[in-house]
Scaffold this motif. Structure first.
Motif, mmCIF file in Angstrom:
data_model
loop_
_atom_site.group_PDB
_atom_site.id
_atom_site.type_symbol
_atom_site.label_atom_id
_atom_site.label_comp_id
_atom_site.label_asym_id
_atom_site.label_seq_id
_atom_site.Cartn_x
_atom_site.Cartn_y
_atom_site.Cartn_z
ATOM 1 N N ALA A 59 11.049 5.636 3.826
ATOM 2 C CA ALA A 59 10.150 5.256 2.729
ATOM 3 C C ALA A 59 9.844 3.763 2.772
ATOM 4 C CB ALA A 59 10.776 5.629 1.385
ATOM 5 N N LEU A 103 16.397 9.080 -6.551
ATOM 6 C CA LEU A 103 15.709 7.913 -7.091
ATOM 7 C C LEU A 103 14.286 8.291 -7.490
ATOM 8 C CD1 LEU A 103 16.776 5.143 -4.524
ATOM 9 C CD2 LEU A 103 17.629 5.451 -6.856
ATOM 10 N N ILE A 128 17.847 2.781 -0.529
ATOM 11 C CA ILE A 128 16.495 3.316 -0.622
ATOM 12 C C ILE A 128 16.156 3.833 0.772
ATOM 13 C CG2 ILE A 128 14.059 2.778 -1.010
ATOM 14 C CD1 ILE A 128 14.958 0.655 -2.985
ATOM 15 N N CYS A 152 12.441 9.273 -1.728
ATOM 16 C CA CYS A 152 13.171 8.679 -2.857
ATOM 17 C C CYS A 152 13.783 9.763 -3.737
ATOM 18 C CB CYS A 152 12.244 7.791 -3.674
ATOM 19 S SG CYS A 152 11.770 6.257 -2.852
ATOM 20 N N PHE A 192 9.824 -0.122 -5.508
ATOM 21 C CA PHE A 192 10.911 0.841 -5.385
ATOM 22 C C PHE A 192 12.015 0.462 -6.368
ATOM 23 C CE2 PHE A 192 8.876 1.021 -1.241
ATOM 24 C CZ PHE A 192 8.884 2.379 -0.938
ATOM 25 N N PRO A 234 8.284 5.756 -5.786
ATOM 26 C CA PRO A 234 7.760 4.389 -5.925
ATOM 27 C C PRO A 234 6.499 4.377 -6.787
ATOM 28 C CG PRO A 234 7.263 5.267 -3.745
ATOM 29 C CD PRO A 234 8.167 6.251 -4.396
ATOM 30 N N ARG A 250 15.815 0.344 -7.368
ATOM 31 C CA ARG A 250 17.131 0.418 -6.748
ATOM 32 C C ARG A 250 18.087 1.160 -7.678
ATOM 33 N NH1 ARG A 250 19.221 -5.259 -4.619
ATOM 34 N NH2 ARG A 250 20.590 -3.857 -3.449
#
Length: 626
Positions: free
Chosen positions: A321, A416, A317, A411, A432, A419, A434
């Motif tokens: 961030a 990803l 991550i 992210c 967040f 958040p 993973r």
């Protein structure tokens, strides 16, 4: 009643009718003589009109003054809101029944009104029922009182629809701050027991020097004394140290249980099993470092080619961030909640960062992110502006009002999801996600089989001189001249050739302007590998408690079970006294075991017992029960 009501002009009653609102703007006031007592009177037809329309947020019916306490609580809620009327002698279905009035009733009413804090100028109004000795009793407020929030019998109340309840503490604090201004904020309160000498002078000077380099303070600050600097930063008031100075630059935290960071790595996706559990105590700068060190310990340092041509090292991550989320937790934390601390939990599938606080009223984090992205607006609204300002000049905050959108972009950059943010009571949580399987290539990220320490250590031998260089740079950027000065090297050319260039070649240090390596204003900072070494090896000198598996009394909240009184008769006596009387004072507790009040204060903090609520009306709580 011996006489008829005599109609008066409302202006003649203005002194006694200051609490009337728009509900009674069209009704008549009467002066009734009952024996020798004067009463404010209210039109019975107006009461009939209210009864026909039933109860609501601004109207409450009680059958008799046997419910006087509940009626006063409702009146308190109306005072704290937009006003309203409480009527005794009417059922909750709107039936007018009235009640008799005697000396006892008037005395109880007077005593009830005296329980408001601050005092209110509200008098009962009466309406006699037709052909009866019974009366309607009413209390009315326009909600324009200037000393909000008000309490009745030691507790603040508020209204929601037709329901009265105790006002939540966070709303009480918000209303108090809104009504009375910043001078009542927790960060601006003075700690009379704290002296400037109790603060970390070296840290203060480091922050100031960094702020001057960033252009966030003028060069004049370098010549100021510590006292002058703290005054310049609004951290002292009339020579006395404020709470804000303690949490930013303090060295001892007996008075500040909020300065505790809870860290946990769980096995799986729930809290059943620990892999690691820690508690750190320190100031904000130390706690942010401790959080980042924990991330480097438990997250994967990977190589990524996602949206890139050249492979780069990346935490699973993004580092920026995570750091922004931790900084936000302290910047926006509600420091007035002594029982609430920042907590970080790492699970197999996500990371959750929590702190005491709340979102801005009627504005969701998604809306804030949209404003940051689309309008480029500064959406930062920290509840602790003094603390936030020092975090900004100290480099913890890089840009005002861009944190949420930056976390989302970082992210998304590595594949990803952004958040998520949610509020549960007084706790704000940032989550967040993973990678779904951190042992395989996911979203362009391949896990290193060597781990963080091995990967960074294999780059080049870890010499003492390199560790000093890493520690000197930390989270900042410096010129080669600044680094020579900090580390005490006399020859800049020798320093660059023997220390700086090898660290750059080894991927430990990066150039701020890589396309112009010989620029005269070139500065140097740590790469992610360098930061991994920094957080793994630097001596942050903060208190830490580890290995929870050997202590079954610990939980994720990081609190030791306060109610274990085995082998401690004094502790047993104190807990017994608190359980029998949760509002017992410190003086009474000190008398219980025959010690001083300062000793009791210290022991309560050691046992994780905190005072919850107003200083006069709150009560003790065991933190593990929160």
């Amino acid at each position: 009643m011996t006489g008829e009501g005599v109609k008066l002009d409302i202006s003649a009653m203005s002194k006694r009718a200051t609490t009337q609102n728009s509900l009674n703007s069209n009704k008549n006031l009467y002066l009734c003589i009952c024996n020798t007592t004067e009463f404010m009177a209210i039109d019975l037809d107006y009461i009939r009109h209210l009864a026909e329309n039933h109860e609501g947020v601004d109207v409450e019916f009680k059958e008799t003054t046997g419910q006087l306490n509940r009626g006063m609580e409702t009146l308190c809620g109306m005072i704290n809101g937009s006003g309203g009327i409480v009527v005794f002698g009417v059922s909750n279905k709107g039936k007018i029944i009235g009640q008799e009035i005697g000396d006892k009733t008037t005395r109880e009413i007077g005593e009830a009104i005296n329980k408001f804090d601050p005092a209110v100028d509200i008098q009962p109004m009466y309406a006699r029922l037709d052909n009866s000795d019974k009366y309607i009793i009413a209390f009315q407020t326009d909600g324009l009182e200037t000393d909000k929030p008000y309490m009745w019998d030691g507790k603040p109340y508020h209204r929601h629809d037709s329901v009265t309840s105790v006002m939540p503490r966070e709303k009480f604090i918000r209303l108090h701050e809104h009504q009375h201004g910043l001078k009542y904020k927790w960060e601006n309160e003075v700690n009379a027991t704290l002296k400037i000498e109790d603060l970390d002078e070296r840290l203060i000077m480091n922050v100031v020097h960094g702020a001057v380099r960033r252009g966030r303070l003028s060069n004049d600050a370098l010549n100021d004394s510590v006292s002058t600097l703290l005054t310049r930063l609004n951290l002292v008031k009339n020579g006395s140290v404020c709470n804000s100075a303690a949490v930013l630059f303090g060295k001892e935290f007996f008075d500040y249980p909020q300065c505790r960071l809870r860290l946990a790595r769980f096995k799986g996706t729930d809290k059943q099993y620990f892999i690691d559990n820690q508690q750190h105590v320190g100031n904000i700068f130390q706690l942010v470092d401790a959080a980042m060190a924990f991330f480097f310990k438990h997250l994967n340092l990977s190589g990524t080619t996602y949206h890139r041509i050249i492979r780069e090292d990346e935490l699973e991550i993004p580092y920026d961030a995570l750091r922004e989320a931790v900084v936000n937790a302290y910047c926006h934390m509600r420091w007035g909640y002594e029982i609430a601390t920042v907590g970080i939990a790492i699970y197999d599938d996500c990371i959750i960062i929590e702190n005491a606080g709340r979102f801005p009223v009627r504005i969701s984090p998604n809306v804030l992110m949209q404003r940051e992205e689309e309008d480029r607006k500064n959406t930062s609204m920290p509840p602790n502006p003094v603390i936030a300002n020092v975090m900004y000049i100290g480099g913890l905050i890089e840009h005002w009002g861009r944190g949420l959108s930056m976390m989302a972009r970082e992210c998304e950059r590595v594949g990803l999801p952004a958040p998520t943010f949610n509020q549960d009571g007084i706790i704000v949580k940032t989550t967040f996600v993973r990678p779904y399987d951190t042992s395989k290539d996911t979203a362009g990220v391949s896990k290193s089989k060597l781990g963080v320490s091995k990967q960074t250590d294999d780059v080049l031998p870890i010499k003492v001189s390199l560790l000093k260089l890493i520690k000197a740079i930390g989270e900042d950027w410096y010129s080669s001249y600044d680094l020579c000065d900090i580390l005490g090297y006399k020859s800049r050319n020798s320093f660059v050739r023997q220390h700086l260039n090898p660290a750059i070649d080894g991927g430990i240090i990066a150039l701020e302007k890589p396309d112009k390596p010989n620029a005269p204003n070139q500065r140097y900072g740590l790469t992610l590998k360098g930061k991994a070494l920094y957080y793994e090896r630097h001596d942050d000198k903060i208190d830490v408690e580890n290995d929870p598996q050997k202590d079954p009394q610990n939980n994720f909240e990081g609190q030791i079970d306060p109610q274990n009184t085995a082998d401690d008769p004094q502790k047993a006596a104190i807990f017994k006294a608190i359980k029998s009387n949760p509002s017992i004072s410190r003086v009474e507790l000190a008398n219980t075991i025959g010690c001083s009040e300062s000793t009791i204060k210290r022991r309560l903090k050691e046992w994780n017992i905190a005072w919850l609520g107003h200083p006069k009306t709150g009560h003790w709580v065991f933190v593990a029960e929160i």
